[in-house]
Design a protein around this motif. Structure first.
Motif: not given
Length: 92
Positions: A33, A36-38
């Motif tokens: 997660d 995917r975000k950073h």
């Protein structure tokens, strides 16, 4: 000595951001997660999964961390591309 490895990573520009992501991992956030975000690497879309690769395929600092560092425990690595949070899944 291991010749192949499978690793995940999150690539960011700044050490402070990398350290913050490490804190989030220690608090139980999921690696995929956060990748995917950073992550600024295209592998971020796959949860940071780099797949299996051979020793010597990556830049030297990354290669050393993967083939000499701990498995499963995320670690910080600085390369010419930025700061990596690396999680080695296995080595053979």
């Amino acid at each position: 000595m291991a010749q192949t490895a499978h690793a995940l990573h999150i690539l960011v520009k700044h050490k402070e951001q990398a350290e913050d992501i490490m804190k989030q991992l220690k608090q139980g956030k999921k690696f995929a997660d956060l990748a995917r975000k950073h992550s600024t690497c295209p592998s971020g879309k796959k949860g940071g999964d780099l797949g299996e690769f051979r020793k010597g395929q990556m830049v030297p600092q990354f290669d050393r961390a993967v083939f000499q560092g701990e498995t499963i425990t995320p670690q910080l690595v600085k390369t010419k591309f930025g700061w990596h949070i690396v999680k080695v899944l296995w080595r053979t």
